[in-house]
Design a protein around this motif. Structure first.
Motif, PDB file in Angstrom:
ATOM      1  N   ILE A   1      22.649  15.413 -10.243  1.00  0.00           N
ATOM      2  CA  ILE A   1      22.224  15.961  -8.950  1.00  0.00           C
ATOM      3  C   ILE A   1      20.794  16.487  -9.055  1.00  0.00           C
ATOM      4  O   ILE A   1      19.958  16.261  -8.171  1.00  0.00           O
ATOM      5  CB  ILE A   1      23.202  17.045  -8.465  1.00  0.00           C
ATOM      6  CG1 ILE A   1      24.574  16.431  -8.171  1.00  0.00           C
ATOM      7  CG2 ILE A   1      22.649  17.776  -7.250  1.00  0.00           C
ATOM      8  CD1 ILE A   1      24.591  15.391  -7.078  1.00  0.00           C
ATOM      9  N   TRP A   2      20.487  17.210 -10.135  1.00  0.00           N
ATOM     10  CA  TRP A   2      19.120  17.693 -10.323  1.00  0.00           C
ATOM     11  C   TRP A   2      18.148  16.533 -10.528  1.00  0.00           C
ATOM     12  O   TRP A   2      17.004  16.587 -10.063  1.00  0.00           O
ATOM     13  CB  TRP A   2      19.038  18.676 -11.493  1.00  0.00           C
ATOM     14  CG  TRP A   2      19.509  20.037 -11.105  1.00  0.00           C
ATOM     15  CD1 TRP A   2      20.650  20.659 -11.491  1.00  0.00           C
ATOM     16  CD2 TRP A   2      18.850  20.942 -10.204  1.00  0.00           C
ATOM     17  NE1 TRP A   2      20.753  21.883 -10.889  1.00  0.00           N
ATOM     18  CE2 TRP A   2      19.656  22.084 -10.095  1.00  0.00           C
ATOM     19  CE3 TRP A   2      17.670  20.885  -9.480  1.00  0.00           C
ATOM     20  CZ2 TRP A   2      19.312  23.165  -9.305  1.00  0.00           C
ATOM     21  CZ3 TRP A   2      17.325  21.970  -8.683  1.00  0.00           C
ATOM     22  CH2 TRP A   2      18.142  23.084  -8.604  1.00  0.00           C
ATOM     23  N   LEU A   3      18.584  15.495 -11.222  1.00  0.00           N
ATOM     24  CA  LEU A   3      17.752  14.307 -11.372  1.00  0.00           C
ATOM     25  C   LEU A   3      17.489  13.666 -10.009  1.00  0.00           C
ATOM     26  O   LEU A   3      16.372  13.212  -9.729  1.00  0.00           O
ATOM     27  CB  LEU A   3      18.420  13.297 -12.318  1.00  0.00           C
ATOM     28  CG  LEU A   3      17.694  11.978 -12.515  1.00  0.00           C
ATOM     29  CD1 LEU A   3      16.380  12.199 -13.242  1.00  0.00           C
ATOM     30  CD2 LEU A   3      18.572  11.003 -13.274  1.00  0.00           C
ATOM     31  N   ALA A   4      18.496  13.645  -9.159  1.00  0.00           N
ATOM     32  CA  ALA A   4      18.331  13.078  -7.815  1.00  0.00           C
ATOM     33  C   ALA A   4      17.312  13.877  -7.013  1.00  0.00           C
ATOM     34  O   ALA A   4      16.473  13.287  -6.303  1.00  0.00           O
ATOM     35  CB  ALA A   4      19.679  13.043  -7.096  1.00  0.00           C
ATOM     36  N   VAL A   5      17.358  15.197  -7.120  1.00  0.00           N
ATOM     37  CA  VAL A   5      16.383  16.033  -6.410  1.00  0.00           C
ATOM     38  C   VAL A   5      14.977  15.735  -6.913  1.00  0.00           C
ATOM     39  O   VAL A   5      14.035  15.582  -6.127  1.00  0.00           O
ATOM     40  CB  VAL A   5      16.737  17.528  -6.576  1.00  0.00           C
ATOM     41  CG1 VAL A   5      15.619  18.422  -6.066  1.00  0.00           C
ATOM     42  CG2 VAL A   5      18.044  17.857  -5.880  1.00  0.00           C
ATOM     43  N   PHE A   6      14.813  15.648  -8.231  1.00  0.00           N
ATOM     44  CA  PHE A   6      13.507  15.328  -8.810  1.00  0.00           C
ATOM     45  C   PHE A   6      13.010  13.958  -8.341  1.00  0.00           C
ATOM     46  O   PHE A   6      11.843  13.815  -7.958  1.00  0.00           O
ATOM     47  CB  PHE A   6      13.591  15.373 -10.339  1.00  0.00           C
ATOM     48  CG  PHE A   6      12.345  14.905 -11.022  1.00  0.00           C
ATOM     49  CD1 PHE A   6      11.228  15.724 -11.069  1.00  0.00           C
ATOM     50  CD2 PHE A   6      12.281  13.652 -11.592  1.00  0.00           C
ATOM     51  CE1 PHE A   6      10.065  15.302 -11.689  1.00  0.00           C
ATOM     52  CE2 PHE A   6      11.127  13.211 -12.215  1.00  0.00           C
ATOM     53  CZ  PHE A   6      10.011  14.036 -12.262  1.00  0.00           C
ATOM     54  N   ILE A   7      13.882  12.961  -8.370  1.00  0.00           N
ATOM     55  CA  ILE A   7      13.479  11.616  -7.949  1.00  0.00           C
ATOM     56  C   ILE A   7      13.110  11.604  -6.469  1.00  0.00           C
ATOM     57  O   ILE A   7      12.161  10.925  -6.061  1.00  0.00           O
ATOM     58  CB  ILE A   7      14.586  10.589  -8.256  1.00  0.00           C
ATOM     59  CG1 ILE A   7      14.739  10.423  -9.767  1.00  0.00           C
ATOM     60  CG2 ILE A   7      14.277   9.246  -7.621  1.00  0.00           C
ATOM     61  CD1 ILE A   7      15.901   9.542 -10.166  1.00  0.00           C
ATOM     62  N   LEU A   8      13.828  12.364  -5.644  1.00  0.00           N
ATOM     63  CA  LEU A   8      13.502  12.438  -4.224  1.00  0.00           C
ATOM     64  C   LEU A   8      12.110  13.026  -4.012  1.00  0.00           C
ATOM     65  O   LEU A   8      11.310  12.490  -3.231  1.00  0.00           O
ATOM     66  CB  LEU A   8      14.556  13.257  -3.474  1.00  0.00           C
ATOM     67  CG  LEU A   8      14.304  13.457  -1.982  1.00  0.00           C
ATOM     68  CD1 LEU A   8      14.336  12.115  -1.262  1.00  0.00           C
ATOM     69  CD2 LEU A   8      15.304  14.416  -1.410  1.00  0.00           C
ATOM     70  N   VAL A   9      11.812  14.109  -4.713  1.00  0.00           N
ATOM     71  CA  VAL A   9      10.484  14.718  -4.585  1.00  0.00           C
ATOM     72  C   VAL A   9       9.405  13.736  -5.041  1.00  0.00           C
ATOM     73  O   VAL A   9       8.375  13.563  -4.377  1.00  0.00           O
ATOM     74  CB  VAL A   9      10.420  16.037  -5.395  1.00  0.00           C
ATOM     75  CG1 VAL A   9       8.997  16.560  -5.482  1.00  0.00           C
ATOM     76  CG2 VAL A   9      11.336  17.075  -4.779  1.00  0.00           C
ATOM     77  N   MET A  10       9.652  13.073  -6.166  1.00  0.00           N
ATOM     78  CA  MET A  10       8.670  12.109  -6.676  1.00  0.00           C
ATOM     79  C   MET A  10       8.526  10.907  -5.738  1.00  0.00           C
ATOM     80  O   MET A  10       7.421  10.378  -5.579  1.00  0.00           O
ATOM     81  CB  MET A  10       9.061  11.622  -8.068  1.00  0.00           C
ATOM     82  CG  MET A  10       8.923  12.665  -9.146  1.00  0.00           C
ATOM     83  SD  MET A  10       7.225  13.225  -9.326  1.00  0.00           S
ATOM     84  CE  MET A  10       7.318  14.874  -8.681  1.00  0.00           C
ATOM     85  N   ALA A  11       9.608  10.489  -5.097  1.00  0.00           N
ATOM     86  CA  ALA A  11       9.534   9.370  -4.152  1.00  0.00           C
ATOM     87  C   ALA A  11       8.682   9.743  -2.950  1.00  0.00           C
ATOM     88  O   ALA A  11       7.871   8.933  -2.477  1.00  0.00           O
ATOM     89  CB  ALA A  11      10.937   8.965  -3.712  1.00  0.00           C
ATOM     90  N   ILE A  12       8.849  10.954  -2.464  1.00  0.00           N
ATOM     91  CA  ILE A  12       8.049  11.397  -1.313  1.00  0.00           C
ATOM     92  C   ILE A  12       6.580  11.503  -1.702  1.00  0.00           C
ATOM     93  O   ILE A  12       5.695  11.012  -0.980  1.00  0.00           O
ATOM     94  CB  ILE A  12       8.596  12.738  -0.770  1.00  0.00           C
ATOM     95  CG1 ILE A  12       9.978  12.522  -0.159  1.00  0.00           C
ATOM     96  CG2 ILE A  12       7.642  13.340   0.255  1.00  0.00           C
ATOM     97  CD1 ILE A  12      10.720  13.790   0.178  1.00  0.00           C
ATOM     98  N   VAL A  13       6.301  12.136  -2.844  1.00  0.00           N
ATOM     99  CA  VAL A  13       4.921  12.275  -3.292  1.00  0.00           C
ATOM    100  C   VAL A  13       4.298  10.899  -3.536  1.00  0.00           C
ATOM    101  O   VAL A  13       3.162  10.629  -3.113  1.00  0.00           O
ATOM    102  CB  VAL A  13       4.853  13.153  -4.568  1.00  0.00           C
ATOM    103  CG1 VAL A  13       3.480  13.096  -5.208  1.00  0.00           C
ATOM    104  CG2 VAL A  13       5.236  14.580  -4.254  1.00  0.00           C
ATOM    105  N   TYR A  14       5.020  10.025  -4.211  1.00  0.00           N
ATOM    106  CA  TYR A  14       4.514   8.680  -4.496  1.00  0.00           C
ATOM    107  C   TYR A  14       4.279   7.892  -3.217  1.00  0.00           C
ATOM    108  O   TYR A  14       3.279   7.189  -3.080  1.00  0.00           O
ATOM    109  CB  TYR A  14       5.507   7.943  -5.399  1.00  0.00           C
ATOM    110  CG  TYR A  14       5.053   6.566  -5.805  1.00  0.00           C
ATOM    111  CD1 TYR A  14       4.181   6.390  -6.874  1.00  0.00           C
ATOM    112  CD2 TYR A  14       5.502   5.437  -5.133  1.00  0.00           C
ATOM    113  CE1 TYR A  14       3.756   5.131  -7.245  1.00  0.00           C
ATOM    114  CE2 TYR A  14       5.084   4.175  -5.498  1.00  0.00           C
ATOM    115  CZ  TYR A  14       4.211   4.021  -6.556  1.00  0.00           C
ATOM    116  OH  TYR A  14       3.797   2.788  -6.920  1.00  0.00           O
TER     117      TYR A  14
END
Length: 132
Positions: free
Chosen positions: A9-22
Motif C-alpha cells: 500500500i505504501w509502495l502504491a502511494v509512492f508510485i502514485l506520487v511519482m506517476a503524477i510528478v512524472y
C-alpha cells in the motif's frame, strides 16, 4: 501478511506520487501510463494481502518477537513432477513469437496452451494421482 500488505500500500502511494510528478514534468504518455498501471497493481496486491491477513492466523512475520524458526513447517502442496508447465511454456513462447513474426503463429500456439492448461487443472483427477 499484514506487514507485506502495508508495504505494498505504501509502495502504491509512492508510485502514485511519482506517476503524477512524472506525468506533469515529462508530458510523456507511455511512461505515465506504465506508472499508473504499476500503482494499480500495487494496490491490488496490497489489498489482497491485507484482506487475506484478516482471514488467516497471525504468522510469525507479523510478530515482532518471533524467530525465524517460528515460521518453519509445511508451506503447502507442490506437485512433485508435472509436464504441464513445459507445455504451457512452449505454447506461451510460440504465442509471443507470434507477436514478433506474425499472428498466424497463434494458430499453433493456442492448442498447445489449451492442452497444457487443461492437463494442469485436471492433473490430479485421473491416472495414478487420482484421489479416492
Amino acid at each position: 501478511m499484514k506487514v507485506q500488505g502495508k508495504m505494498f500500500i505504501w509502495l502504491a502511494v509512492f508510485i502514485l506520487v511519482m506517476a503524477i510528478v512524472y506525468g506533469v514534468w515529462s508530458k510523456e504518455p507511455a511512461g505515465t501510463t506504465a506508472l499508473f498501471l504499476g500503482f494499480g497493481l500495487s494496490v491490488m496486491i496490497g489489498y489482497y494481502l491485507w484482506f487475506t491477513a484478516r482471514r488467516v492466523d497471525t504468522g510469525a512475520q507479523d510478530n515482532k518477537e518471533a524467530d525465524v524458526a517460528d515460521d518453519a513447517g509445511e508451506v503447502g502442496f507442490f506437485s512433485p513432477h508435472s509436464w504441464q508447465p513445459l507445455s504451457l511454456g512452449i505454447g506461451g513462447a510460440l504465442a509471443f513469437l507470434g507477436v514478433v513474426f506474425g499472428w498466424w503463429l497463434l494458430w499453433f500456439s493456442a492448442p498447445i496452451i489449451m492442452i497444457g492448461l487443461w492437463g494442469w487443472v485436471f492433473e490430479y483427477y485421473r491416472g495414478e494421482n487420482q484421489n479416492q
